[in-house]
Design an enzyme around this catalytic site. Structure first.
Site, short mmCIF file in Angstrom:
data_model
loop_
_atom_site.label_atom_id
_atom_site.label_comp_id
_atom_site.label_asym_id
_atom_site.label_seq_id
_atom_site.Cartn_x
_atom_site.Cartn_y
_atom_site.Cartn_z
N HIS A 1 122.40 -25.60 35.50
CA HIS A 1 123.57 -25.86 35.84
C HIS A 1 123.92 -25.44 36.94
CE1 HIS A 1 124.61 -25.24 31.09
NE2 HIS A 1 124.44 -26.75 31.47
N GLU B 1 105.12 -45.84 24.28
CA GLU B 1 104.74 -44.54 25.08
C GLU B 1 103.50 -43.79 24.33
OE1 GLU B 1 108.10 -41.86 24.99
OE2 GLU B 1 108.70 -42.56 22.66
N ASP C 1 105.62 -40.51 28.76
CA ASP C 1 104.67 -40.14 27.77
C ASP C 1 103.52 -40.84 27.83
OD1 ASP C 1 105.59 -37.67 26.24
OD2 ASP C 1 107.38 -38.99 25.51
N CYS D 1 112.01 -47.33 30.69
CA CYS D 1 113.02 -46.36 30.76
C CYS D 1 112.51 -44.91 31.00
CB CYS D 1 113.73 -46.18 29.35
SG CYS D 1 112.84 -45.68 27.96
#
Ligand code: PEP
Ligand code: MG
Length: 588
Positions: A198, A441, A465, A512
């Site tokens: 964060h 993947e 992956d 992706c």
């Protein structure tokens, strides 16, 4: 006295917020927290609980004030980060433990809060999930504030620094970052922190360059007043920069500013090569809060929505209606562009707190992704219903993660068909033509891509992956990080096989995984014939520019050469050479 030249020193970390800053160091040593500890007499227990309640209230008020100030400065999205802090204050099991510590163990509130929060944080950090590690930092941040309110001793506060400076610290919490005076803090450098934290998210939205992951104890080697150059692009902290280094960076900053200015103009343009080959350029999505960045990036929809993020950090799984509302909201925002919703991909490095799984020896080879959904159909069906219903409202597509073979895909499709039939029977609307895709993947899926392609409407290559499983290299393990090579010939050849199999079946093939976000690999992916890139939103303008300066002919020529190569390093060098030749300024 003879003049002793200053020695330039460089420390390498990870750039978590882009930009360069040059200024004087302020080294922040928060000091070891002294937590008072004393026994509570039985007749004082009620008073001690009241004291705890008052501190909880004060803490809540302070966080809400920070949130309001931040919201006014940078907008509601970043301020939303403090919702996680407010949730910590409402965690019933932790609050119960605070009270139990006072009532049963007869310890003072500061000590009970500190001990309990430290234990919770430690347990979350031990799960080795980047998201949960951040939650553990939230707990520590809130407990420090709570202890300060109990003791009445104010935290010295970073906002007290009155000069322009580059902040150096072991660790900065999100509330530290939010309290920084943005006119005075030129940048910050920390040992602890990652791109997903964060603190890094806030730094980026506040436009503060930042480097984290610096060597252990680096801050002890620096003094307040040292001259620093901080490079948030390359993750470098340079102490006592030489005149030549400073000149080099000034030129770099000028170039960078020109590039950013040019890229801003690309939003409305398409990703078309110089010789007219068009690809779809979409972006990945984890948190709904990222949608405004997507809009600015000019991405043509979401090519991967990691829905598991929506399931994290909650005690109960989201029900169908909640999921439906979430998908509809995103699909409407993106319309007419598509939203590719990936079904739940938990397991592996992503535990699901609301649905605890058995401990596995090899979680990446275990009950992960679609395997978990097929074993726990009750969870899968709820998500499929929500996705199908959302398809009636927006341009929605569905994608299964971690498919490893045909029977698995057929099983998933059979459940989908049952859910469709059920919705039809209930008279609930959905898109009968909802496109369904499989992520490729797992090497087994890559080798069987032709069979899989017959059963779906698109394929999407998950290079993160695919690299991990092809090379047997854990994507989370720093010790084997140099072996994690997406350009390894085996990975590239598998990708070629997947694209060819998809095209032979008349399907579009997208990427992706993170390879789509690396502009050094753009020519390779184009040359392989990839039809859609789904990248990190902030990289979309750069990728678009890279596509626009290339020709598909050059990319195919590169790929043909690369497919003959025998090492990942050689392939990487060939990709980078082409990228440097055509858009070197974007690579910095
Ligand atoms: C991938 O594996 O490349 C991918 C996109 O999925 P994730 O990173 O979420 O595992
Ligand atoms: Mg994956």
């Amino acid at each position: 006295m003879p003049h002793v030249p200053r020695e330039e020193r460089r420390y390498k970390g990870t750039g978590v917020s882009p930009g360069v800053s040059h200024g004087i160091a302020f080294v922040h040593h928060p000091g070891k927290e002294e937590i008072p500890r004393y026994p509570i007499r039985p007749e004082r227990i009620d008073a001690e609980i009241l004291r705890l309640e008052a501190a909880l209230k004060a803490t809540r008020r302070q966080i809400e004030q920070i949130q309001a100030a931040l919201s006014a400065a940078v907008g509601g999205k970043e301020a939303g980060i403090f919702d996680a802090h407010l949730l910590v204050l409402e965690d019933p099991s932790m609050l119960d433990e605070f009270v139990r510590g006072i009532e049963q163990d007869r310890q003072n509130a500061e000590y009970v809060v500190h001990q309990t929060a430290a234990r919770y944080a430690e347990e979350l950090a031990a799960l080795k999930d980047p998201y949960l590690s951040e939650r553990s930092q939230d707990i520590l941040d809130v407990s420090r504030r709570l202890v300060t309110n109990l003791t009445g001793k104010a935290h010295p506060g970073l906002s007290a620094i009155q000069t322009r400076h580059v902040l150096v610290a072991h660790h900065l919490t999100p509330s530290d970052t939010a309290s920084l005076n943005r006119d005075l803090v030129l940048g910050f450098a920390t040992e602890i922190g990652s791109k997903n934290s964060h603190t890094a998210i806030l730094a980026r939205s506040l436009g503060i360059p930042a480097v984290s992951g610096l060597p252990p104890g680096f801050e002890a080697l620096l003094d307040t007043g040292d001259e620093l150059l901080l490079d948030g692009y390359r993750g470098l902290l340079i102490v006592n920069p030489l005149a030549d280094t400073i000149r080099e960076y000034q030129e770099f900053a000028r170039q960078r500013a020109r590039v950013e200015e040019d890229l801003g103009e690309l939003r409305e343009t398409s990703a078309v090569t110089r010789d007219g080959h068009r690809i779809r350029l979409s972006a990945n999505l984890g948190l709904v809060d990222e949608l405004p960045i997507h809009k600015l990036s000019g991405a043509e929809g979401v090519g991967l929505y990691r829905t598991e993020v929506f399931y994290f950090n909650r005690d109960e799984l989201p029900d169908e209606e909640e999921q439906y509302q979430n998908y509809v909201r995103i699909a409407k925002e993106l319309h007419p562009h598509p939203l590719v919703i990936r079904t739940l991909d938990v397991g592996g490095d992503k535990p699901l707190p609301a649905f605890p799984l058995a401990i596995e020896d090899n979680p990446f080879l275990g009950l992960r992704g679609v395997r978990l959904c097929l074993q726990h159909c009750e969870i899968f069906r709820v998500q499929l219903r929500a996705i199908l219903r959302a398809s009636a409202v927006g341009n929605v597509r569905l994608m299964y993660p971690m498919i490893s073979g045909l029977p698995e895909l057929l099983h998933a499709n059979a459940i989908l068909e049952e859910v469709r039939a059920q919705l039809r029977q209930e008279g609930v609307a959905f898109d009968e033509k909802l496109p369904v895709g499989a992520m490729i993947e797992v090497p087994a899926a890559a080798l069987c891509a032709a069979e899989l392609a017959r059963e779906v409407q698109f394929l999407s290559i998950g290079t993160n992956d695919l690299t991990q499983y092809t090379l047997a290299v854990d994507r989370m393990n720093e010790a084997v990080a140099p072996l994690y090579e997406p350009t390894h010939p085996a990975v590239v050849r598998l990708m070629k096989q997947i694209v060819d199999a998809g095209h032979a079946a008349g399907l579009k093939v997208s990427v992706c995984g993170e390879m789509a976000s690396e502009i050094g690999f753009t020519p390779l992916l184009l040359g392989l014939g990839v039809d859609e890139f789904s990248a990190a939103a902030h990289m979309v303008p750069r990728i678009k520019r890279a596509v626009q300066v290339l020709t598909i002919a050059q990319c195919r020529e590169l790929t043909a050469r690369v497919l003959q190569m025998e090492s990942g390093a050689e392939i990487l060098a060939a990709c980078e050479a082409l990228a440097r030749e055509h858009y070197g300024a974007l690579l910095a």
